[in-house]
Motif scaffolding. Structure first.
Motif, short mmCIF file in Angstrom:
data_model
loop_
_atom_site.label_atom_id
_atom_site.label_comp_id
_atom_site.label_asym_id
_atom_site.label_seq_id
_atom_site.Cartn_x
_atom_site.Cartn_y
_atom_site.Cartn_z
N LYS A 76 -1.23 0.38 6.87
CA LYS A 76 -0.93 -0.26 8.04
C LYS A 76 0.13 0.46 8.79
O LYS A 76 1.15 0.77 8.21
N GLY B 120 4.31 -0.72 8.86
CA GLY B 120 4.52 -1.45 7.46
C GLY B 120 6.01 -1.22 6.88
O GLY B 120 6.43 -0.18 6.99
N ASN C 113 1.26 -2.70 2.59
CA ASN C 113 0.81 -1.58 3.40
C ASN C 113 -0.83 -1.41 3.19
O ASN C 113 -1.07 -0.35 3.70
N LEU D 99 -4.79 -1.77 3.51
CA LEU D 99 -5.60 -2.47 4.65
C LEU D 99 -6.79 -3.22 3.71
O LEU D 99 -7.23 -2.74 2.88
#
Length: 585
Positions: free
Chosen positions: A103, A106, A117, A119
């Motif tokens: 991310k 994050g 963090n 996905l």
């Protein structure tokens, strides 16, 4: 050669070419989409209509062309797929290994959850380590190879993304036993060119530091003892570091649970091979033993994990073997646990009421393993796999799929190359000549020497092999090999033994004299030795040393060189020039 230049110009440094048959198409040169005339055709048209130019005119034209080219790069558009496009042509830039895998924006603080963090559409996979830098490198390669196999799984390919842990310092493997788990952790990308590796493998690669910060600055169990420090400096370091262990720094913080698979638990009667990463990243692994059916049977029972079977076990998400194994009614798990302790039941291990967590295999989570060192495609011993000792084929396994593409980080390579120049007396920037390299490991290998074998792993044993190799090079490759320098790395510190080495006219990488630890850090004697050994046109190593094994593969596959290894039993069976020692192991 200047080390800032492309390393492909030097015959002894790794090149960027790849013979891999399944190189990813997404990394091919970006195709041009413009219908306008090419730069070459426009230049031809211009020159066909020009009036005769004087010498001064030609210079001005060349200068204007260079200025125009530079400005075109400044204003070139960068497309979303990482290519730089200029009218009529374009090229592909190398993406970052971690690009698009976590991310953006994050939180990665040491008190944050690593899951923040991840996905939701990606499967992540990670593992932990066993002692020694080169053993840890093998473990990393095995993890990447498992990722490769999972993506090639014809039944149900799952695009796993590997999350590489940092290298852990280990007593006995840093500068002859001075590390004692007190050095800082070392990221994979500090050793290898991770972006280049991801490009060649065809899939992205993360490091744990991309997900979460660790407790930086805390010693992994002690204070670094610098042998060049004054007594006042040592006392000041101890005072500043007093009590700063990971356990104490992490005290009072709730550790984040993580469901993980364990291979060591399966083959070590329920015991786990621990490491310090759970303290460093503040998570708590909850272990589930892998089933015996994933291991190759030996006389000692299940030992080596079969990586293709493991790849099938973790793919697809609804894998029946894995689902049935985790049920309380499954007999295999109960038989395994009873073999550890006849009074223990499966409920003692797989009971959610006691805090057990099922290992993750879903998207948006991390599938983790405690140890992938003792693992191979067909159950071979790990050293056989990386030596490619027959019948192990050279075009299979983790070295073929991963290891040969793991080239040195540019900063580390430059340090290693500069060290080689300094050792053999070359001025800075001078091209590296062809050299033979020798790796002598003795300190912790001497107990394997039989009582009757004296001297064991003697200098003469290594020189016999080196002289035989030199003769073959002179006869079959190039007569100039008779003058190639010999460069030696060793963990031996006995002055008499080292004097025997230099008496042969060989060059010794003496990290004490080079002040390596003080200049670069405690990891660098070992790191530099690895780089220097890989620069050899031929190599003589120490049998069973993973450092020698990996160096041999680099010399063979990067430099097209020959390699041999000396074993502790050489005193009983002296060197025989009629034997092909490259196949002995």
């Amino acid at each position: 050669m200047n080390d800032d230049e492309d390393s492909s110009s030097h015959p002894l440094l790794p090149t960027g070419s790849s013979s891999r048959p399944d190189s990813p198409s997404q990394y091919a040169p970006y195709p041009s989409t413009s219908n306008s005339p090419s730069a070459r055709s426009r230049l031809s048209l211009l020159l066909s209509k020009r009036p005769p130019l004087s010498c001064k005119g030609w210079i001005l034209l060349l200068f204007a062309s260079l200025v125009g080219f530079s400005l075109s790069l400044v204003f070139a558009s960068k497309s979303g797929n990482g290519s730089i496009q200029v009218e009529g042509w374009s090229w592909k830039t190398r993406p970052k290994a971690s690009e698009g895998l976590v991310k953006e924006g994050g939180r990665r603080g040491r008190n944050e959850s690593y899951t923040e963090n991840l996905l939701p559409n990606i499967n992540y996979i990670t593992s932990f380590h066993i002692a020694g830098l080169n053993n840890e490198i093998i473990t990393q390669f095995n993890l990447l190879h498992l990722t490769y196999l999972s993506r090639k799984n014809a039944a149900s390919p799952v695009p796993y993304t590997p999350v590489l842990p940092p290298f852990l310092p280990h007593f006995g493997h840093l500068t002859g036993g001075e590390g004692k788990n007190s050095a800082p952790l070392l990221r994979f990308s500090q050793v290898f060119d991770i972006d280049r590796l991801a490009e060649l493998l065809g899939f992205g690669i993360l490091e744990w530091a991309d997900l979460k910060e660790g407790f930086a600055g805390a010693g992994m169990g002690g204070v670094i003892e610098d042998e060049w420090a004054t007594e006042e400096e040592r006392q000041a370091t101890k005072a500043a570091s007093a009590g700063q262990t990971l356990e104490k720094i992490g005290a009072g913080l709730e550790k984040e649970p993580m469901g993980c698979w364990s291979s060591s638990m399966a083959v070590n009667r329920g015991n786990i091979i621990g490491n310090g990463l759970e303290d460093y990243y503040n998570f708590k692994p909850i272990w589930t033993p892998l089933p015996y059916s994933l291991f190759a049977s030996t006389d000692r029972g299940p030992h080596h994990l079969l990586l293709p079977s493991l790849a099938n076990f973790i793919t697809p998400p609804d894998n029946r073997l894995r689902t049935e194994y985790l049920k309380f009614t499954n007999d295999e798990a109960q038989r395994m646990i009873t073999s550890w302790d006849k009074n223990k039941t499966k409920e003692d291990v797989f009971d959610k009421k006691k805090g057990w967590i099922e290992p993750n295999v879903k998207k948006g989570s991390i599938t983790c393993f405690d140890l992938l060192y003792y693992a191979s495609d067909k159950g071979e011993e790990v050293r056989e796999v990386y030596r490619c000792t027959p019948p192990v084929p050279r075009n299979q396994g983790p070295w073929w799929s991963v290891g040969q593409y793991a080239h040195w980080n540019s900063d580390l390579r430059k340090i290693g190359v500069d060290t080689l120049r300094k050792v053999i007396g070359l001025p800075e920037g001078k091209a590296i000549p062809n050299v033979f390299t020798v790796h002598i490991r003795r300190t912790d290998f001497m107990p394997s020497c039989p009582d009757y074998a004296k001297p064991c792993l003697a200098v003469s044993h290594f020189s016999d092999h080196l002289n035989g190799m030199r003769e073959r090079y002179v006869d079959n490759v190039t007569r100039s090999a008779k003058d190639w320098p010999v460069v030696v790395t060793t963990d031996e510190s006995d002055p008499e033994y080292l004097a025997e080495i230099t008496a042969l006219g060989w060059f010794l990488v003496d990290h004490h004299a080079l002040n390596t630890k003080h200049v670069h850090g405690i990891w660098y004697p070992s790191l530099i030795d690895n780089v220097v050994l890989s620069l050899g046109r031929g190599l003589v190593g120490t049998k069973s040393s993973t450092m020698s094994i990996l160096a041999s593969r680099r010399v063979e596959d990067w430099n097209g060189g020959q390699t041999e290894r000396v074993g502790p039993l050489e005193s009983k069976w002296p060197y025989d020039p009629k034997i092909d020692y490259s196949l002995v192991g």
